[in-house]
Design a protein around this motif. Structure first.
Motif, PDB file in Angstrom:
ATOM      1  N   CYS A 222      58.092  20.068  44.211  1.00  0.00           N
ATOM      2  CA  CYS A 222      57.732  21.513  44.487  1.00  0.00           C
ATOM      3  C   CYS A 222      58.372  22.157  43.487  1.00  0.00           C
ATOM      4  O   CYS A 222      58.464  23.523  43.523  1.00  0.00           O
ATOM      5  CB  CYS A 222      58.201  21.906  45.784  1.00  0.00           C
ATOM      6  SG  CYS A 222      57.184  21.006  47.318  1.00  0.00           S
ATOM      7  N   ALA A 225      56.136  25.124  42.313  1.00  0.00           N
ATOM      8  CA  ALA A 225      55.831  26.322  43.147  1.00  0.00           C
ATOM      9  C   ALA A 225      57.097  27.259  43.553  1.00  0.00           C
ATOM     10  O   ALA A 225      57.186  28.473  43.483  1.00  0.00           O
ATOM     11  CB  ALA A 225      55.756  25.703  44.526  1.00  0.00           C
ATOM     12  N   CYS A 245      55.241  30.364  49.420  1.00  0.00           N
ATOM     13  CA  CYS A 245      56.474  29.726  49.898  1.00  0.00           C
ATOM     14  C   CYS A 245      57.079  30.556  50.885  1.00  0.00           C
ATOM     15  O   CYS A 245      58.708  30.561  51.040  1.00  0.00           O
ATOM     16  CB  CYS A 245      57.328  28.669  49.087  1.00  0.00           C
ATOM     17  SG  CYS A 245      56.647  27.719  47.976  1.00  0.00           S
ATOM     18  N   ILE A 248      61.169  30.345  52.691  1.00  0.00           N
ATOM     19  CA  ILE A 248      62.189  29.537  51.902  1.00  0.00           C
ATOM     20  C   ILE A 248      62.760  30.973  50.909  1.00  0.00           C
ATOM     21  O   ILE A 248      62.154  31.659  50.027  1.00  0.00           O
ATOM     22  CB  ILE A 248      61.828  28.613  50.936  1.00  0.00           C
ATOM     23  CG1 ILE A 248      60.887  27.459  51.575  1.00  0.00           C
ATOM     24  CG2 ILE A 248      62.680  28.134  49.935  1.00  0.00           C
ATOM     25  CD1 ILE A 248      60.343  26.390  50.883  1.00  0.00           C
ATOM     26  N   PRO A 284      58.919  18.130  50.063  1.00  0.00           N
ATOM     27  CA  PRO A 284      59.423  18.078  51.745  1.00  0.00           C
ATOM     28  C   PRO A 284      59.928  16.714  52.064  1.00  0.00           C
ATOM     29  O   PRO A 284      60.739  16.656  52.771  1.00  0.00           O
ATOM     30  CB  PRO A 284      58.213  18.618  52.446  1.00  0.00           C
ATOM     31  CG  PRO A 284      56.867  18.419  51.696  1.00  0.00           C
ATOM     32  CD  PRO A 284      57.379  18.626  50.223  1.00  0.00           C
ATOM     33  N   LYS A 305      51.313  18.750  52.130  1.00  0.00           N
ATOM     34  CA  LYS A 305      52.949  18.768  52.086  1.00  0.00           C
ATOM     35  C   LYS A 305      53.320  20.019  52.637  1.00  0.00           C
ATOM     36  O   LYS A 305      54.661  20.023  53.179  1.00  0.00           O
ATOM     37  CB  LYS A 305      53.364  18.592  50.669  1.00  0.00           C
ATOM     38  CG  LYS A 305      53.001  19.616  49.616  1.00  0.00           C
ATOM     39  CD  LYS A 305      53.654  19.107  48.227  1.00  0.00           C
ATOM     40  CE  LYS A 305      53.441  20.319  47.424  1.00  0.00           C
ATOM     41  NZ  LYS A 305      54.398  20.269  46.013  1.00  0.00           N
ATOM     42  N   CYS A 306      52.524  21.165  52.585  1.00  0.00           N
ATOM     43  CA  CYS A 306      53.313  22.676  53.007  1.00  0.00           C
ATOM     44  C   CYS A 306      53.368  22.337  54.509  1.00  0.00           C
ATOM     45  O   CYS A 306      54.145  23.140  55.014  1.00  0.00           O
ATOM     46  CB  CYS A 306      52.384  23.706  52.509  1.00  0.00           C
ATOM     47  SG  CYS A 306      52.288  23.734  50.737  1.00  0.00           S
ATOM     48  N   CYS A 309      56.303  20.556  55.158  1.00  0.00           N
ATOM     49  CA  CYS A 309      57.588  21.374  54.945  1.00  0.00           C
ATOM     50  C   CYS A 309      57.923  22.356  55.849  1.00  0.00           C
ATOM     51  O   CYS A 309      59.022  22.544  56.552  1.00  0.00           O
ATOM     52  CB  CYS A 309      57.079  21.961  53.534  1.00  0.00           C
ATOM     53  SG  CYS A 309      58.396  22.888  52.770  1.00  0.00           S
ATOM     54  N   ARG A 313      61.324  22.763  58.249  1.00  0.00           N
ATOM     55  CA  ARG A 313      61.962  23.992  58.020  1.00  0.00           C
ATOM     56  C   ARG A 313      62.075  24.840  59.578  1.00  0.00           C
ATOM     57  O   ARG A 313      63.130  25.301  59.689  1.00  0.00           O
ATOM     58  CB  ARG A 313      61.280  25.051  56.988  1.00  0.00           C
ATOM     59  CG  ARG A 313      61.736  24.290  55.637  1.00  0.00           C
ATOM     60  CD  ARG A 313      61.279  25.411  54.739  1.00  0.00           C
ATOM     61  NE  ARG A 313      59.622  25.239  54.286  1.00  0.00           N
ATOM     62  CZ  ARG A 313      58.776  26.259  54.632  1.00  0.00           C
ATOM     63  NH1 ARG A 313      59.277  27.542  55.113  1.00  0.00           N
ATOM     64  NH2 ARG A 313      57.649  26.202  54.291  1.00  0.00           N
TER      65      ARG A 313
HETATM   66  S1  SF4 Z   1      55.789  21.960  50.369  1.00  0.00           S
HETATM   67 FE1  SF4 Z   1      56.969  23.983  50.759  1.00  0.00          FE
HETATM   68  S2  SF4 Z   1      58.190  24.354  48.919  1.00  0.00           S
HETATM   69 FE2  SF4 Z   1      56.516  23.087  48.305  1.00  0.00          FE
HETATM   70  S3  SF4 Z   1      54.783  24.460  47.945  1.00  0.00           S
HETATM   71 FE3  SF4 Z   1      54.681  23.984  49.955  1.00  0.00          FE
HETATM   72  S4  SF4 Z   1      55.844  25.357  51.172  1.00  0.00           S
HETATM   73 FE4  SF4 Z   1      56.364  25.467  48.975  1.00  0.00          FE
END
Ligand code: SF4
Ligand code: SF4
Length: 338
Positions: A222, A225, A245, A248, A284, A305-306, A309, A313
């Motif tokens: 990431c 991003a 994001c 974070i 992540p 993946k988000c 993630c 989190r």
């Molecule tokens: S996986 Fe997490 S850090 Fe990566 S782009 Fe998505 S929200 Fe942002």
């Protein structure tokens, strides 16, 4: 907390576009909201704080920083919004690129015209109205159409944008649908991939779109991003999140720490940060070893993946882990509307 990343730092892009979150309050509670805003959330930016951040953002970047004003729903604090625009113009700060709204307040032509003229005179360059099935659960589409029509009249059509124009033209009020019908429409709409699977969107929509295993989400760093993204959002109290994001924190520009200092600290130590370091390096999946030592068990599938993630989190945040890197806390409180 255990530190997992041993990577080398990489160059961090300067921030040349920033959304100032005037408030996290919103009349709506959209299933797609990546900031998890809702009517009982209340973090507000004062005019003086907004001006300080605006000034610092512009000074911190070698070529300046374009500012847009957003939320939550910034028109929920109309007096602050217009005062911020006017005082920025008085100070000769770079004009706001746009103001975003869901148009909940656009209940009659007079009020829309009055506010659009005021924004235009204060130097606002363009006006963006959110319209999609999620917003229309809470805001009549007639409001969004009225806001766009009057704004085009006041500012000119090249300075007005609906997101999304196809929905504005053909959509309908989704609050009238029964829960099952509305949710089915949400999922069909979300399959187009226009929504960011973060915050409430990840919690409410993600599980219903989950079709990828964790293994399929490996090796998805990431760094672009988090570190190479020129856009950030800055919220009340000065919290800074990269692009979309949400949740974070890459810094906090408060009374003691400027935006430029936040950027410099990020550039200096991002690789060593327990959350951001592994995310930048490996995505992540890079956070999984830490999460699993804290009791996280991955689901069989994720929407992307988000979504993974956000699940990790949320688990860490609920246990008070994540230090200064996870927040604001309300972002992880993803209550969906009923
Ligand atoms: S996986 Fe997490 S850090 Fe990566 S782009 Fe998505 S929200 Fe942002
Ligand atoms: S996405 Fe919906 S809930 Fe979130 S800020 Fe926009 S209008 Fe409000």
């Amino acid at each position: 907390m255990q530190r997992l990343n041993r990577g080398e730092p990489m160059a961090v892009k300067t921030w040349s576009s920033a959304g100032l979150i005037v408030t996290t309050w919103c009349n709506a509670q959209c299933a797609s909201c990546y900031l998890s805003c809702r009517p009982d959330r209340r973090e507000d930016m004062t005019v003086n704080e907004g001006l300080r951040l605006w000034r610092q953002l512009d000074e911190a970047s070698p070529h300046g920083c374009r500012i847009h004003l957003t939320g939550g729903e910034p028109f929920g604090r109309w007096d602050v919004l217009i005062d911020l625009c006017r005082r920025a113009a008085d100070e000769r700060l770079r004009p706001p690129q746009n103001v975003e709204t869901n148009a909940f307040w656009a209940t009659g032509e007079a009020v829309v015209r009055e506010r659009l003229i005021a924004l235009d005179r204060a130097g606002v360059e363009s006006f963006v109205v959110s319209a999609d099935p999620y917003h229309q659960q809470f805001v009549p589409i007639a409001n969004a159409r009225l806001a766009v029509r009057v704004a085009e009249d006041v500012m000119g059509s090249d300075r007005v944008r609906a997101r999304w124009a196809d929905w504005l033209a053909d959509g309908r009020d989704t609050g009238e649908l029964d829960d099952a019908g509305r949710f089915e429409l949400f999922l069909r709409y979300a399959q187009d991939g226009r929504d960011r699977m973060n915050g409430r969107a990840a919690a409410a929509l993600g599980p219903h779109l989950a079709d990828k295993t964790v293994a399929q989400l490996a090796d998805r760093p990431c760094r672009e991003a988090l570190l190479r993204n020129k856009q950030i959002h800055v919220g009340p109290g000065g919290w800074i999140v990269p692009g979309t994001c949400a949740g974070i924190l890459v810094g906090r520009a408060d009374e003691r720490t400027s935006i430029a200092e936040c950027w410099q600290r990020l550039a200096d130590d991002h690789a060593a940060r327990p959350i951001l370091g592994p995310l930048a390096e490996a995505g992540p999946v890079g956070l999984l070893p830490l999460a699993e030592t804290e009791g996280f068990t991955p689901a069989d599938h994720y929407a992307g993946k988000c979504h993974l993630c956000f699940a990790i989190r949320t688990h860490l945040s609920a246990r008070g882990l994540g230090g200064d890197e996870l927040g604001p806390a309300a972002c992880y409180d993803t209550v969906a509307a009923t």
